[in-house]
Scaffold this motif. Structure first.
Motif, PDB file in Angstrom:
ATOM      1  N   GLN A   1      -5.074   8.236  10.054  1.00  0.00           N
ATOM      2  CA  GLN A   1      -3.938   7.355   9.780  1.00  0.00           C
ATOM      3  C   GLN A   1      -2.800   8.069   9.059  1.00  0.00           C
ATOM      4  O   GLN A   1      -1.745   7.484   8.838  1.00  0.00           O
ATOM      5  CB  GLN A   1      -4.408   6.151   8.936  1.00  0.00           C
ATOM      6  CG  GLN A   1      -5.416   5.264   9.632  1.00  0.00           C
ATOM      7  CD  GLN A   1      -4.806   4.483  10.771  1.00  0.00           C
ATOM      8  OE1 GLN A   1      -3.581   4.364  10.880  1.00  0.00           O
ATOM      9  NE2 GLN A   1      -5.646   3.941  11.641  1.00  0.00           N
ATOM     10  N   GLY A   2      -3.020   9.331   8.669  1.00  0.00           N
ATOM     11  CA  GLY A   2      -1.956  10.112   8.072  1.00  0.00           C
ATOM     12  C   GLY A   2      -1.799   9.922   6.579  1.00  0.00           C
ATOM     13  O   GLY A   2      -2.533   9.164   5.931  1.00  0.00           O
ATOM     14  N   ASP A   3      -0.825  10.636   6.020  1.00  0.00           N
ATOM     15  CA  ASP A   3      -0.516  10.585   4.598  1.00  0.00           C
ATOM     16  C   ASP A   3       0.571   9.536   4.399  1.00  0.00           C
ATOM     17  O   ASP A   3       1.746   9.773   4.672  1.00  0.00           O
ATOM     18  CB  ASP A   3      -0.043  11.963   4.119  1.00  0.00           C
ATOM     19  CG  ASP A   3       0.172  12.012   2.625  1.00  0.00           C
ATOM     20  OD1 ASP A   3      -0.325  11.111   1.921  1.00  0.00           O
ATOM     21  OD2 ASP A   3       0.835  12.956   2.150  1.00  0.00           O
ATOM     22  N   VAL A   4       0.176   8.375   3.930  1.00  0.00           N
ATOM     23  CA  VAL A   4       1.056   7.208   3.864  1.00  0.00           C
ATOM     24  C   VAL A   4       1.323   6.877   2.395  1.00  0.00           C
ATOM     25  O   VAL A   4       0.423   6.975   1.565  1.00  0.00           O
ATOM     26  CB  VAL A   4       0.386   6.001   4.566  1.00  0.00           C
ATOM     27  CG1 VAL A   4       1.240   4.750   4.472  1.00  0.00           C
ATOM     28  CG2 VAL A   4       0.089   6.345   6.026  1.00  0.00           C
TER      29      VAL A   4
ATOM     30  N   ALA B   1       1.687   4.932  -1.154  1.00  0.00           N
ATOM     31  CA  ALA B   1       0.626   4.105  -1.728  1.00  0.00           C
ATOM     32  C   ALA B   1       0.723   2.637  -1.329  1.00  0.00           C
ATOM     33  O   ALA B   1      -0.282   2.040  -0.907  1.00  0.00           O
ATOM     34  CB  ALA B   1       0.626   4.243  -3.250  1.00  0.00           C
ATOM     35  N   ASP B   2       1.879   2.023  -1.435  1.00  0.00           N
ATOM     36  CA  ASP B   2       1.959   0.581  -1.202  1.00  0.00           C
ATOM     37  C   ASP B   2       1.590   0.188   0.224  1.00  0.00           C
ATOM     38  O   ASP B   2       0.730  -0.685   0.423  1.00  0.00           O
ATOM     39  CB  ASP B   2       3.354   0.065  -1.565  1.00  0.00           C
ATOM     40  CG  ASP B   2       3.583   0.040  -3.071  1.00  0.00           C
ATOM     41  OD1 ASP B   2       2.602   0.189  -3.825  1.00  0.00           O
ATOM     42  OD2 ASP B   2       4.745  -0.120  -3.488  1.00  0.00           O
ATOM     43  N   PRO B   3       2.183   0.808   1.247  1.00  0.00           N
ATOM     44  CA  PRO B   3       1.763   0.426   2.608  1.00  0.00           C
ATOM     45  C   PRO B   3       0.319   0.822   2.900  1.00  0.00           C
ATOM     46  O   PRO B   3      -0.367   0.129   3.661  1.00  0.00           O
ATOM     47  CB  PRO B   3       2.754   1.161   3.513  1.00  0.00           C
ATOM     48  CG  PRO B   3       3.373   2.222   2.674  1.00  0.00           C
ATOM     49  CD  PRO B   3       3.347   1.712   1.278  1.00  0.00           C
ATOM     50  N   MET B   4      -0.141   1.923   2.307  1.00  0.00           N
ATOM     51  CA  MET B   4      -1.539   2.311   2.530  1.00  0.00           C
ATOM     52  C   MET B   4      -2.476   1.268   1.934  1.00  0.00           C
ATOM     53  O   MET B   4      -3.461   0.859   2.573  1.00  0.00           O
ATOM     54  CB  MET B   4      -1.829   3.682   1.919  1.00  0.00           C
ATOM     55  CG  MET B   4      -3.257   4.145   2.178  1.00  0.00           C
ATOM     56  SD  MET B   4      -3.711   5.630   1.248  1.00  0.00           S
ATOM     57  CE  MET B   4      -3.858   4.959  -0.414  1.00  0.00           C
TER      58      MET B   4
ATOM     59  N   ALA C   1      -1.923  -1.863   1.405  1.00  0.00           N
ATOM     60  CA  ALA C   1      -1.861  -3.088   2.202  1.00  0.00           C
ATOM     61  C   ALA C   1      -2.714  -2.969   3.461  1.00  0.00           C
ATOM     62  O   ALA C   1      -3.442  -3.903   3.833  1.00  0.00           O
ATOM     63  CB  ALA C   1      -0.407  -3.400   2.563  1.00  0.00           C
ATOM     64  N   ALA C   2      -2.636  -1.825   4.137  1.00  0.00           N
ATOM     65  CA  ALA C   2      -3.423  -1.622   5.353  1.00  0.00           C
ATOM     66  C   ALA C   2      -4.901  -1.469   5.041  1.00  0.00           C
ATOM     67  O   ALA C   2      -5.764  -2.030   5.733  1.00  0.00           O
ATOM     68  CB  ALA C   2      -2.903  -0.384   6.093  1.00  0.00           C
ATOM     69  N   LEU C   3      -5.194  -0.709   3.987  1.00  0.00           N
ATOM     70  CA  LEU C   3      -6.591  -0.482   3.607  1.00  0.00           C
ATOM     71  C   LEU C   3      -7.283  -1.804   3.273  1.00  0.00           C
ATOM     72  O   LEU C   3      -8.447  -2.019   3.634  1.00  0.00           O
ATOM     73  CB  LEU C   3      -6.638   0.464   2.414  1.00  0.00           C
ATOM     74  CG  LEU C   3      -7.992   1.003   1.961  1.00  0.00           C
ATOM     75  CD1 LEU C   3      -8.650   1.810   3.080  1.00  0.00           C
ATOM     76  CD2 LEU C   3      -7.819   1.867   0.715  1.00  0.00           C
ATOM     77  N   ALA C   4      -6.570  -2.700   2.595  1.00  0.00           N
ATOM     78  CA  ALA C   4      -7.158  -3.971   2.172  1.00  0.00           C
ATOM     79  C   ALA C   4      -7.526  -4.866   3.341  1.00  0.00           C
ATOM     80  O   ALA C   4      -8.299  -5.823   3.183  1.00  0.00           O
ATOM     81  CB  ALA C   4      -6.178  -4.704   1.255  1.00  0.00           C
ATOM     82  N   GLU C   5      -7.016  -4.575   4.533  1.00  0.00           N
ATOM     83  CA  GLU C   5      -7.387  -5.352   5.712  1.00  0.00           C
ATOM     84  C   GLU C   5      -8.721  -4.895   6.301  1.00  0.00           C
ATOM     85  O   GLU C   5      -9.316  -5.621   7.110  1.00  0.00           O
ATOM     86  CB  GLU C   5      -6.301  -5.235   6.780  1.00  0.00           C
ATOM     87  CG  GLU C   5      -4.970  -5.859   6.375  1.00  0.00           C
ATOM     88  CD  GLU C   5      -3.908  -5.701   7.440  1.00  0.00           C
ATOM     89  OE1 GLU C   5      -4.115  -4.869   8.367  1.00  0.00           O
ATOM     90  OE2 GLU C   5      -2.886  -6.404   7.371  1.00  0.00           O
ATOM     91  N   ARG C   6      -9.175  -3.716   5.917  1.00  0.00           N
ATOM     92  CA  ARG C   6     -10.455  -3.214   6.441  1.00  0.00           C
ATOM     93  C   ARG C   6     -11.599  -3.910   5.716  1.00  0.00           C
ATOM     94  O   ARG C   6     -11.497  -4.288   4.563  1.00  0.00           O
ATOM     95  CB  ARG C   6     -10.547  -1.695   6.266  1.00  0.00           C
ATOM     96  CG  ARG C   6      -9.908  -0.903   7.402  1.00  0.00           C
ATOM     97  CD  ARG C   6      -8.446  -1.208   7.600  1.00  0.00           C
ATOM     98  NE  ARG C   6      -7.869  -0.523   8.771  1.00  0.00           N
ATOM     99  CZ  ARG C   6      -6.636  -0.726   9.205  1.00  0.00           C
ATOM    100  NH1 ARG C   6      -5.845  -1.581   8.591  1.00  0.00           N
ATOM    101  NH2 ARG C   6      -6.192  -0.091  10.277  1.00  0.00           N
ATOM    102  N   ARG C   7     -12.727  -4.041   6.402  1.00  0.00           N
ATOM    103  CA  ARG C   7     -13.824  -4.840   5.866  1.00  0.00           C
ATOM    104  C   ARG C   7     -14.462  -4.206   4.620  1.00  0.00           C
ATOM    105  O   ARG C   7     -14.902  -4.921   3.719  1.00  0.00           O
ATOM    106  CB  ARG C   7     -14.875  -5.054   6.955  1.00  0.00           C
ATOM    107  CG  ARG C   7     -16.027  -5.985   6.565  1.00  0.00           C
ATOM    108  CD  ARG C   7     -15.569  -7.407   6.265  1.00  0.00           C
ATOM    109  NE  ARG C   7     -14.750  -7.986   7.314  1.00  0.00           N
ATOM    110  CZ  ARG C   7     -15.231  -8.566   8.426  1.00  0.00           C
ATOM    111  NH1 ARG C   7     -16.542  -8.624   8.636  1.00  0.00           N
ATOM    112  NH2 ARG C   7     -14.408  -9.091   9.319  1.00  0.00           N
TER     113      ARG C   7
END
Length: 333
Positions: free
Chosen positions: A201-204, A206-209, A211-217
């Motif tokens: 997913q690349g080097d993103v 902190a804030d968008p990372m 948000a995306a990470l929190a969607e994973r189970r």
């Protein structure tokens, strides 16, 4: 205080500069390892960029070192001024464990601050004064939704660091659900031919990372031999359930009810399958993870511990015996 400190570990600095001091961060036009400055981060105004050439004339109360070669550079920039120093040991020893000799062992002119009790246990620091200031992080909040039946992990340089950070274990979790990997150097993951379910997913930022990470189970922490990862602590703050190798200091931070913690990888893989299949259980374990993280790794505790350490380092440096010794050494030069 006015503290000279290089921007080396961005996650650690993100917490450190939230204290009540002024942080002087060397900054060069190249924005390289010796002059990254704020690095574009949204830090408070008391994190101040400074040209290295201006350090000699600046008021500096203390230097916080994070790399061994920073000591000589700090003394050069300070023009020989005697300023107290604290060395932050971010890493667990890599060779001759458990007889690893710390490069700053047997020193009476600085303090070593380990970031985990595991590091303090494994490094032989001799007579150097040591302490432990466990990590704290800026709380991103309970962002977890777990709506995607996928697993998340944050690993910097997963190809270069390999087994140290458990990169080789990712396909075992990917057999249960796709694994999304964030961090520096993740674009090299296809070189390992893990297949389509280990996704770079690349080097993103902190804030968008987050948000995306929190969607994973669930969050996977496959590190074999590193200091306790800030990304793990952040995931726990977000109320994510976590699947963690029980190595280094992880057991001190992660209760079993926060997800799963074990040295048996298959046990963690089984736990990942259960969390993928049972979102309610995943949410329950995530709440436990957040409570544990807030109790041990809150930002307020971190900054308070650092205040105590900084005060102690300055007061020790100012004691008459040390001042007299420094004056004597100066007269003999």
């Amino acid at each position: 205080m006015r503290i000279l400190v290089w921007h080396v570990h961005g996650g650690w600095m993100d917490a450190f500069v939230r204290g009540p001091h002024e942080y002087l961060i060397p900054t060069t036009p190249a924005r390289d390892a010796w002059g990254l400055g704020r690095g574009g981060r949204a830090w408070p105004a008391n994190a101040v960029e400074i040209d290295p050439a201006d350090v000699a004339d600046a008021e500096v109360d203390l230097v916080v070192l994070q790399r061994t070669d920073e000591e000589a550079e700090a003394r050069r920039l300070l023009g020989g001024r005697g300023v107290p120093m604290v060395f932050v040991e971010h890493n667990a020893p890599r060779t001759d464990v458990p007889n690893s000799l710390h490069p700053f062992r047997d020193r009476d002119d600085l303090t070593i601050a380990h970031v985990t009790h595991w590091n303090a246990l494994m490094w032989d620091c001799g007579s150097t004064r040591t302490t432990v200031v466990e990590h704290g992080v800026v709380d991103p909040g309970p962002l977890y939704t777990g709506v995607q039946e996928r697993l998340g992990v944050v690993i910097n340089e997963p190809v270069r660091r390999g087994r140290v950070v458990g990169t080789d274990l990712l396909p075992r979790f990917a057999a249960v659900a796709p694994v999304d990997v964030w961090g520096m150097g993740t674009e090299r993951l296809p070189e390992l031919r893990f297949g389509p379910d280990v996704v770079a997913q690349g080097d993103v930022p902190a804030d968008p990372m987050h948000a995306a990470l929190a969607e994973r189970r669930a969050y996977v922490h496959p590190n074999r031999w590193t200091s306790l990862g800030l990304s793990l602590i952040e995931a726990m703050h977000m109320a994510m359930p976590v699947l963690v190798l029980a190595t280094t200091d992880a057991a001190r931070t992660v209760p079993g009810e926060a997800g799963a913690i074990a040295t048996d990888v298959e046990e963690l893989v089984r736990a990942s399958r259960r969390l993928i299949e049972d979102p309610d259980e995943a949410r329950r374990r995530g709440r436990v993870a957040r409570e544990a993280a807030l109790e041990r790794h809150a930002l307020a505790r971190f900054t308070a511990d650092w205040d105590d350490l900084l005060d102690d380092a300055v007061s020790r440096h100012a004691r008459p015996g040390r001042a007299a010794k420094a004056a004597l050494e100066g007269s003999l030069r």
